[in-house]
Motif scaffolding. Sequence first.
Motif, PDB file in Angstrom:
ATOM      1  N   ALA A 235       0.986   1.626  11.940  1.00 46.07           N
ATOM      2  CA  ALA A 235       1.510   1.365  10.599  1.00 46.07           C
ATOM      3  C   ALA A 235       2.958   1.795  10.481  1.00 46.07           C
ATOM      4  O   ALA A 235       3.798   1.092   9.910  1.00 46.07           O
ATOM      5  CB  ALA A 235       0.656   2.105   9.561  1.00 46.07           C
ATOM      6  N   THR A 236       3.255   2.952  11.033  1.00 48.66           N
ATOM      7  CA  THR A 236       4.614   3.479  10.945  1.00 48.66           C
ATOM      8  C   THR A 236       5.605   2.605  11.699  1.00 48.66           C
ATOM      9  O   THR A 236       6.707   2.314  11.216  1.00 48.66           O
ATOM     10  CB  THR A 236       4.650   4.918  11.499  1.00 48.66           C
ATOM     11  N   LEU A 237       5.218   2.168  12.899  1.00 47.55           N
ATOM     12  CA  LEU A 237       6.095   1.322  13.691  1.00 47.55           C
ATOM     13  C   LEU A 237       6.364  -0.007  12.979  1.00 47.55           C
ATOM     14  O   LEU A 237       7.490  -0.514  12.982  1.00 47.55           O
ATOM     15  CB  LEU A 237       5.469   1.068  15.067  1.00 47.55           C
ATOM     16  N   MET A 238       5.338  -0.549  12.351  1.00 43.15           N
ATOM     17  CA  MET A 238       5.513  -1.789  11.590  1.00 43.15           C
ATOM     18  C   MET A 238       6.464  -1.588  10.419  1.00 43.15           C
ATOM     19  O   MET A 238       7.324  -2.422  10.139  1.00 43.15           O
ATOM     20  CB  MET A 238       4.161  -2.291  11.068  1.00 43.15           C
ATOM     21  N   ARG A 239       6.315  -0.445   9.752  1.00 42.01           N
ATOM     22  CA  ARG A 239       7.171  -0.170   8.590  1.00 42.01           C
ATOM     23  C   ARG A 239       8.621  -0.006   9.033  1.00 42.01           C
ATOM     24  O   ARG A 239       9.543  -0.514   8.388  1.00 42.01           O
ATOM     25  CB  ARG A 239       6.686   1.095   7.877  1.00 42.01           C
ATOM     26  N   GLU A 240       8.820   0.682  10.131  1.00 37.47           N
ATOM     27  CA  GLU A 240      10.170   0.902  10.637  1.00 37.47           C
ATOM     28  C   GLU A 240      10.830  -0.404  11.068  1.00 37.47           C
ATOM     29  O   GLU A 240      12.053  -0.512  11.082  1.00 37.47           O
ATOM     30  CB  GLU A 240      10.131   1.885  11.816  1.00 37.47           C
ATOM     31  N   ARG A 241       9.990  -1.388  11.400  1.00 32.84           N
ATOM     32  CA  ARG A 241      10.524  -2.687  11.813  1.00 32.84           C
ATOM     33  C   ARG A 241      10.584  -3.684  10.656  1.00 32.84           C
ATOM     34  O   ARG A 241      10.723  -4.887  10.869  1.00 32.84           O
ATOM     35  CB  ARG A 241       9.701  -3.238  12.974  1.00 32.84           C
ATOM     36  N   GLY A 242      10.446  -3.171   9.446  1.00 32.67           N
ATOM     37  CA  GLY A 242      10.707  -3.995   8.280  1.00 32.67           C
ATOM     38  C   GLY A 242       9.520  -4.658   7.621  1.00 32.67           C
ATOM     39  O   GLY A 242       9.683  -5.424   6.663  1.00 32.67           O
ATOM     40  N   MET A 243       8.298  -4.376   8.072  1.00 34.21           N
ATOM     41  CA  MET A 243       7.136  -4.988   7.440  1.00 34.21           C
ATOM     42  C   MET A 243       6.867  -4.340   6.089  1.00 34.21           C
ATOM     43  O   MET A 243       7.069  -3.136   5.903  1.00 34.21           O
ATOM     44  CB  MET A 243       5.902  -4.841   8.339  1.00 34.21           C
ATOM     45  N   SER A 244       6.396  -5.131   5.135  1.00 29.98           N
ATOM     46  CA  SER A 244       6.103  -4.614   3.796  1.00 29.98           C
ATOM     47  C   SER A 244       4.809  -3.811   3.817  1.00 29.98           C
ATOM     48  O   SER A 244       3.948  -4.006   4.683  1.00 29.98           O
ATOM     49  CB  SER A 244       5.959  -5.771   2.802  1.00 29.98           C
ATOM     50  N   ILE A 245       4.659  -2.910   2.848  1.00 36.93           N
ATOM     51  CA  ILE A 245       3.432  -2.123   2.726  1.00 36.93           C
ATOM     52  C   ILE A 245       2.233  -3.036   2.539  1.00 36.93           C
ATOM     53  O   ILE A 245       1.146  -2.789   3.076  1.00 36.93           O
ATOM     54  CB  ILE A 245       3.542  -1.136   1.534  1.00 36.93           C
ATOM     55  N   GLU A 246       2.407  -4.108   1.778  1.00 40.04           N
ATOM     56  CA  GLU A 246       1.311  -5.040   1.507  1.00 40.04           C
ATOM     57  C   GLU A 246       0.812  -5.690   2.807  1.00 40.04           C
ATOM     58  O   GLU A 246      -0.400  -5.779   3.047  1.00 40.04           O
ATOM     59  CB  GLU A 246       1.746  -6.130   0.521  1.00 40.04           C
ATOM     60  N   ASP A 247       1.755  -6.127   3.655  1.00 41.81           N
ATOM     61  CA  ASP A 247       1.365  -6.766   4.911  1.00 41.81           C
ATOM     62  C   ASP A 247       0.714  -5.768   5.868  1.00 41.81           C
ATOM     63  O   ASP A 247      -0.250  -6.093   6.565  1.00 41.81           O
ATOM     64  CB  ASP A 247       2.584  -7.403   5.589  1.00 41.81           C
ATOM     65  N   ILE A 248       1.233  -4.550   5.886  1.00 48.22           N
ATOM     66  CA  ILE A 248       0.654  -3.516   6.752  1.00 48.22           C
ATOM     67  C   ILE A 248      -0.756  -3.171   6.281  1.00 48.22           C
ATOM     68  O   ILE A 248      -1.672  -2.998   7.090  1.00 48.22           O
ATOM     69  CB  ILE A 248       1.537  -2.250   6.758  1.00 48.22           C
ATOM     70  N   SER A 249      -0.937  -3.099   4.967  1.00 47.80           N
ATOM     71  CA  SER A 249      -2.243  -2.791   4.400  1.00 47.80           C
ATOM     72  C   SER A 249      -3.278  -3.840   4.810  1.00 47.80           C
ATOM     73  O   SER A 249      -4.409  -3.512   5.188  1.00 47.80           O
ATOM     74  CB  SER A 249      -2.139  -2.720   2.870  1.00 47.80           C
ATOM     75  N   LYS A 250      -2.891  -5.112   4.770  1.00 48.43           N
ATOM     76  CA  LYS A 250      -3.798  -6.191   5.179  1.00 48.43           C
ATOM     77  C   LYS A 250      -4.083  -6.110   6.675  1.00 48.43           C
ATOM     78  O   LYS A 250      -5.206  -6.356   7.118  1.00 48.43           O
ATOM     79  CB  LYS A 250      -3.175  -7.545   4.838  1.00 48.43           C
ATOM     80  N   TRP A 251      -3.063  -5.778   7.444  1.00 51.61           N
ATOM     81  CA  TRP A 251      -3.226  -5.681   8.901  1.00 51.61           C
ATOM     82  C   TRP A 251      -4.238  -4.600   9.268  1.00 51.61           C
ATOM     83  O   TRP A 251      -5.069  -4.775  10.152  1.00 51.61           O
ATOM     84  CB  TRP A 251      -1.871  -5.387   9.532  1.00 51.61           C
ATOM     85  N   LEU A 252      -4.170  -3.469   8.562  1.00 54.69           N
ATOM     86  CA  LEU A 252      -5.071  -2.344   8.858  1.00 54.69           C
ATOM     87  C   LEU A 252      -6.443  -2.491   8.219  1.00 54.69           C
ATOM     88  O   LEU A 252      -7.367  -1.751   8.547  1.00 54.69           O
ATOM     89  CB  LEU A 252      -4.435  -1.034   8.379  1.00 54.69           C
ATOM     90  N   GLY A 253      -6.583  -3.441   7.290  1.00 52.95           N
ATOM     91  CA  GLY A 253      -7.874  -3.631   6.631  1.00 52.95           C
ATOM     92  C   GLY A 253      -8.135  -2.640   5.527  1.00 52.95           C
ATOM     93  O   GLY A 253      -9.278  -2.276   5.257  1.00 52.95           O
ATOM     94  N   HIS A 254      -7.076  -2.192   4.842  1.00 54.26           N
ATOM     95  CA  HIS A 254      -7.238  -1.285   3.706  1.00 54.26           C
ATOM     96  C   HIS A 254      -7.585  -2.074   2.444  1.00 54.26           C
ATOM     97  O   HIS A 254      -7.157  -3.223   2.285  1.00 54.26           O
ATOM     98  CB  HIS A 254      -5.948  -0.494   3.452  1.00 54.26           C
ATOM     99  N   SER A 255      -8.337  -1.450   1.566  1.00 56.11           N
ATOM    100  CA  SER A 255      -8.705  -2.112   0.314  1.00 56.11           C
ATOM    101  C   SER A 255      -7.559  -2.122  -0.683  1.00 56.11           C
ATOM    102  O   SER A 255      -7.536  -2.919  -1.615  1.00 56.11           O
ATOM    103  CB  SER A 255      -9.936  -1.430  -0.303  1.00 56.11           C
TER     104      SER A 255
END
Length: 288
Positions: A235-255
């Motif tokens: 998640a952190t690496l994705m965020r550092e590379r510019g991904m939005s919290i919303e997209d990261i949340s979907k990627w990880l399967g968070h509700s």
Amino acid sequence: MIAPYFQGLNVSLCNLTPFHIKQFYNDKLKTVSKNTIVHYHANIRKALQNAYLLDLIPNNPADKVEKPKVERYEGQYYDEEDFRELFKCIHGDSIEIAIIFISFFGLRRSELVGIRWSLINFKRQQLKMGTTIVQIPVDGHYQLVVENKAKTKSSIRAYPLVDSITKILLQLKSYQQSMMALCGDSYCKDYLDFVFVDKLGRLMKPNYISQHFQILLEKYNLKKIRLQDLRHSCATLMRERGMSIEDISKWLGHSNTVTTEKVYVHFKDAQKIKSANAISDIIPEIKI
């Protein structure tokens, strides 16, 4: 863990008191964390609430028991350099591919072990999640439990397969087929649909992955983190590379995004294909 304790007390449901529940928490705190007790409390309270609604008990005794406060855990995480060093050191190890998948997809270990060949569509380049496998203690022994449902509805998700991951999967499938032919009747046929099995076809146990991961970190003098922290790191690496919290949340399967922001992303500051390509270059070349 819960049922055996109360069965040993020989206390009927109607005679269960807040004192019994509190004693259970005190006893378990000798071996588990306060956070685990919080989970126990939630399960006990829910079960007793159902009994109360069915008029099996006059009230819910768990309501009178104060649950421990959750201890906020500040997880460590790996950056890109750490990942590259990790992958270099564990090359050829029995859990190498498992670690790559947890790191890239940000999977829970129960999700990883639950990955099935039948849910991988190589033509559409897609991997579906949904099955989970956990180990629970039963009569002093750990038992594998396969659940064809994920932790939450949002955990049931599909991932795009980038070329590097597809290549690994095809190699792994070919290797497993050759091992099955080589071992004959000695090869376990119970888990043919599961991706993460050992050389004899036996399902890879979640606890083994966690324990062996720590052994590898010690062996190669790598930064000490928990297996779960690889999920944080993704998640952190994705965020550092510019991904939005919303997209990261979907990627990880968070509700929801709250969990993503508070627990998994150690960076203060569209799509799933974009998420995949954002970190696909860290996947190493391997040969099985």
